[in-house]
Design a protein around this motif. Structure first.
Motif, PDB file in Angstrom:
ATOM      1  N   LYS A 232       0.813  -1.219   0.000  1.00 22.53           N
ATOM      2  CA  LYS A 232       0.000   0.000   0.000  1.00 22.53           C
ATOM      3  C   LYS A 232       0.845   1.267   0.000  1.00 22.53           C
ATOM      4  O   LYS A 232       0.351   2.354  -0.229  1.00 22.53           O
ATOM      5  N   TRP A 233       2.137   1.123   0.263  1.00 22.51           N
ATOM      6  CA  TRP A 233       3.039   2.286   0.315  1.00 22.51           C
ATOM      7  C   TRP A 233       3.927   2.384  -0.929  1.00 22.51           C
ATOM      8  O   TRP A 233       4.905   3.121  -0.924  1.00 22.51           O
ATOM      9  N   ALA A 234       3.617   1.657  -1.998  1.00 25.36           N
ATOM     10  CA  ALA A 234       4.477   1.616  -3.182  1.00 25.36           C
ATOM     11  C   ALA A 234       4.732   3.006  -3.772  1.00 25.36           C
ATOM     12  O   ALA A 234       5.866   3.334  -4.132  1.00 25.36           O
ATOM     13  N   GLU A 235       3.696   3.813  -3.865  1.00 24.75           N
ATOM     14  CA  GLU A 235       3.862   5.165  -4.422  1.00 24.75           C
ATOM     15  C   GLU A 235       4.749   6.027  -3.528  1.00 24.75           C
ATOM     16  O   GLU A 235       5.548   6.818  -4.011  1.00 24.75           O
TER      17      GLU A 235
ATOM     18  N   LEU B 226       9.988   8.674  -2.271  1.00 26.11           N
ATOM     19  CA  LEU B 226      11.154   8.718  -1.376  1.00 26.11           C
ATOM     20  C   LEU B 226      12.440   8.526  -2.172  1.00 26.11           C
ATOM     21  O   LEU B 226      13.450   9.184  -1.913  1.00 26.11           O
ATOM     22  N   GLU B 227      12.381   7.634  -3.143  1.00 29.01           N
ATOM     23  CA  GLU B 227      13.546   7.399  -4.004  1.00 29.01           C
ATOM     24  C   GLU B 227      13.915   8.683  -4.754  1.00 29.01           C
ATOM     25  O   GLU B 227      15.094   8.997  -4.908  1.00 29.01           O
ATOM     26  N   ARG B 228      12.913   9.432  -5.185  1.00 24.51           N
ATOM     27  CA  ARG B 228      13.156  10.675  -5.928  1.00 24.51           C
ATOM     28  C   ARG B 228      13.761  11.775  -5.059  1.00 24.51           C
ATOM     29  O   ARG B 228      14.557  12.566  -5.532  1.00 24.51           O
ATOM     30  N   ILE B 229      13.336  11.834  -3.793  1.00 25.36           N
ATOM     31  CA  ILE B 229      13.786  12.964  -2.967  1.00 25.36           C
ATOM     32  C   ILE B 229      15.058  12.690  -2.184  1.00 25.36           C
ATOM     33  O   ILE B 229      15.696  13.616  -1.701  1.00 25.36           O
ATOM     34  N   LYS B 230      15.454  11.431  -2.055  1.00 24.09           N
ATOM     35  CA  LYS B 230      16.534  11.122  -1.115  1.00 24.09           C
ATOM     36  C   LYS B 230      17.879  11.719  -1.484  1.00 24.09           C
ATOM     37  O   LYS B 230      18.722  11.887  -0.618  1.00 24.09           O
ATOM     38  N   THR B 231      18.090  12.083  -2.723  1.00 26.21           N
ATOM     39  CA  THR B 231      19.354  12.698  -3.125  1.00 26.21           C
ATOM     40  C   THR B 231      19.271  14.220  -3.210  1.00 26.21           C
ATOM     41  O   THR B 231      20.215  14.870  -3.641  1.00 26.21           O
TER      42      THR B 231
ATOM     43  N   LYS C  66      11.998  27.633   1.056  1.00 27.62           N
ATOM     44  CA  LYS C  66      13.237  27.618   0.271  1.00 27.62           C
ATOM     45  C   LYS C  66      13.033  27.319  -1.211  1.00 27.62           C
ATOM     46  O   LYS C  66      13.996  27.288  -1.971  1.00 27.62           O
ATOM     47  N   ASN C  67      11.799  27.028  -1.625  1.00 22.32           N
ATOM     48  CA  ASN C  67      11.487  26.688  -3.008  1.00 22.32           C
ATOM     49  C   ASN C  67      12.320  25.490  -3.494  1.00 22.32           C
ATOM     50  O   ASN C  67      13.029  25.564  -4.493  1.00 22.32           O
ATOM     51  N   CYS C  68      12.227  24.396  -2.779  1.00 20.05           N
ATOM     52  CA  CYS C  68      12.987  23.175  -3.094  1.00 20.05           C
ATOM     53  C   CYS C  68      12.567  22.602  -4.447  1.00 20.05           C
ATOM     54  O   CYS C  68      11.404  22.707  -4.837  1.00 20.05           O
ATOM     55  N   SER C  69      13.498  21.938  -5.077  1.00 25.74           N
ATOM     56  CA  SER C  69      13.216  21.321  -6.381  1.00 25.74           C
ATOM     57  C   SER C  69      12.319  20.095  -6.258  1.00 25.74           C
ATOM     58  O   SER C  69      11.680  19.698  -7.221  1.00 25.74           O
ATOM     59  N   LYS C  70      12.263  19.490  -5.085  1.00 25.69           N
ATOM     60  CA  LYS C  70      11.500  18.250  -4.893  1.00 25.69           C
ATOM     61  C   LYS C  70      10.203  18.457  -4.113  1.00 25.69           C
ATOM     62  O   LYS C  70       9.641  17.511  -3.579  1.00 25.69           O
ATOM     63  N   THR C  71       9.713  19.672  -4.069  1.00 28.08           N
ATOM     64  CA  THR C  71       8.514  19.978  -3.287  1.00 28.08           C
ATOM     65  C   THR C  71       7.329  19.102  -3.690  1.00 28.08           C
ATOM     66  O   THR C  71       6.625  18.573  -2.829  1.00 28.08           O
ATOM     67  N   GLN C  72       7.114  18.920  -4.986  1.00 24.69           N
ATOM     68  CA  GLN C  72       5.972  18.129  -5.452  1.00 24.69           C
ATOM     69  C   GLN C  72       6.089  16.673  -4.999  1.00 24.69           C
ATOM     70  O   GLN C  72       5.107  16.068  -4.601  1.00 24.69           O
ATOM     71  N   ASP C  73       7.295  16.133  -5.037  1.00 25.81           N
ATOM     72  CA  ASP C  73       7.493  14.747  -4.609  1.00 25.81           C
ATOM     73  C   ASP C  73       7.210  14.593  -3.112  1.00 25.81           C
ATOM     74  O   ASP C  73       6.612  13.606  -2.688  1.00 25.81           O
TER      75      ASP C  73
ATOM     76  N   PHE D 235      16.701  10.391   7.910  1.00 26.48           N
ATOM     77  CA  PHE D 235      15.243  10.328   7.985  1.00 26.48           C
ATOM     78  C   PHE D 235      14.686   9.495   6.827  1.00 26.48           C
ATOM     79  O   PHE D 235      13.905   8.561   7.025  1.00 26.48           O
ATOM     80  N   VAL D 236      15.108   9.815   5.610  1.00 22.71           N
ATOM     81  CA  VAL D 236      14.611   9.103   4.423  1.00 22.71           C
ATOM     82  C   VAL D 236      15.023   7.634   4.463  1.00 22.71           C
ATOM     83  O   VAL D 236      14.218   6.746   4.154  1.00 22.71           O
ATOM     84  N   GLN D 237      16.250   7.354   4.857  1.00 29.18           N
ATOM     85  CA  GLN D 237      16.710   5.959   4.948  1.00 29.18           C
ATOM     86  C   GLN D 237      15.846   5.154   5.918  1.00 29.18           C
ATOM     87  O   GLN D 237      15.425   4.042   5.606  1.00 29.18           O
ATOM     88  N   ASN D 238      15.585   5.715   7.086  1.00 32.91           N
ATOM     89  CA  ASN D 238      14.744   5.012   8.069  1.00 32.91           C
ATOM     90  C   ASN D 238      13.305   4.868   7.569  1.00 32.91           C
ATOM     91  O   ASN D 238      12.672   3.830   7.783  1.00 32.91           O
ATOM     92  N   PHE D 239      12.797   5.908   6.934  1.00 34.49           N
ATOM     93  CA  PHE D 239      11.443   5.881   6.384  1.00 34.49           C
ATOM     94  C   PHE D 239      11.334   4.727   5.380  1.00 34.49           C
ATOM     95  O   PHE D 239      10.382   3.933   5.422  1.00 34.49           O
ATOM     96  N   GLU D 240      12.304   4.609   4.480  1.00 33.58           N
ATOM     97  CA  GLU D 240      12.296   3.528   3.496  1.00 33.58           C
ATOM     98  C   GLU D 240      12.343   2.156   4.186  1.00 33.58           C
ATOM     99  O   GLU D 240      11.596   1.247   3.798  1.00 33.58           O
TER     100      GLU D 240
END
Length: 160
Positions: free
Chosen positions: A47-50, A55-60, A101-108, A147-152
């Protein structure tokens, strides 16, 4: 195999321009039911696939610089839903930071929050707090990468 089956479904539908042609023969009925079944099996896998994809998109991301309450990936299974809720609450902090900060990954990040909340609503998740479970603010604050690593890890554990 599922992707191949979807391809067969699409080809069959394109060859038979009228949907009702599918129901005229036995093979049409079989393909019709397989096509109806395939998306459900993929969606039911996790159920968390999306959320994992986002998360993969924002982690870098280099422009998200926040410290967040970060639950441990090895928390008691009874605390799983509280842990997940904590991660999704902390994505709100990232959204606020990104709006400033107008981050590039805001939508993700927004997608993570939205998909997480939809999943909680869809699955009617309600938790009963165990004595072992911590409140979100009781976890250690960690940088964005941790944070992202633990979330994943928590999501992957939940999807097994």
């Amino acid at each position: 195999q599922k992707t191949h089956l979807k391809s067969i479904c699409l080809q069959y539908l394109l060859l038979n321009s009228h949907c009702f042609c599918l129901l005229k023969n036995e093979m049409g009925l079989i393909i019709f039911f397989l096509c109806a079944y395939v998306p459900k099996t993929e969606a039911a896998h996790c159920k968390w696939a999306e959320v994992l994809k986002d998360l993969e998109r924002i982690k870098t991301s280099k422009d998200i610089d926040v410290t967040l309450y970060t639950a441990n990936a090895d928390e008691d299974v009874k605390c799983q839903e509280l842990v997940m809720r904590c991660f999704f609450l902390e994505t709100e902090v990232i959204i606020q930071e990104c709006s400033i900060k107008n981050c590039s990954k805001t939508q993700d990040v927004w997608n993570i929050w939205k998909n997480g909340n939809e999943s909680f609503e869809k699955n009617k998740l309600t938790y009963t707090k165990s004595e072992k479970c911590k409140e979100c603010e009781e976890y250690e604050e960690k940088n964005f990468t941790e944070f992202v690593q633990n979330f994943e890890k928590v999501i992957q554990r939940d999807c097994k």
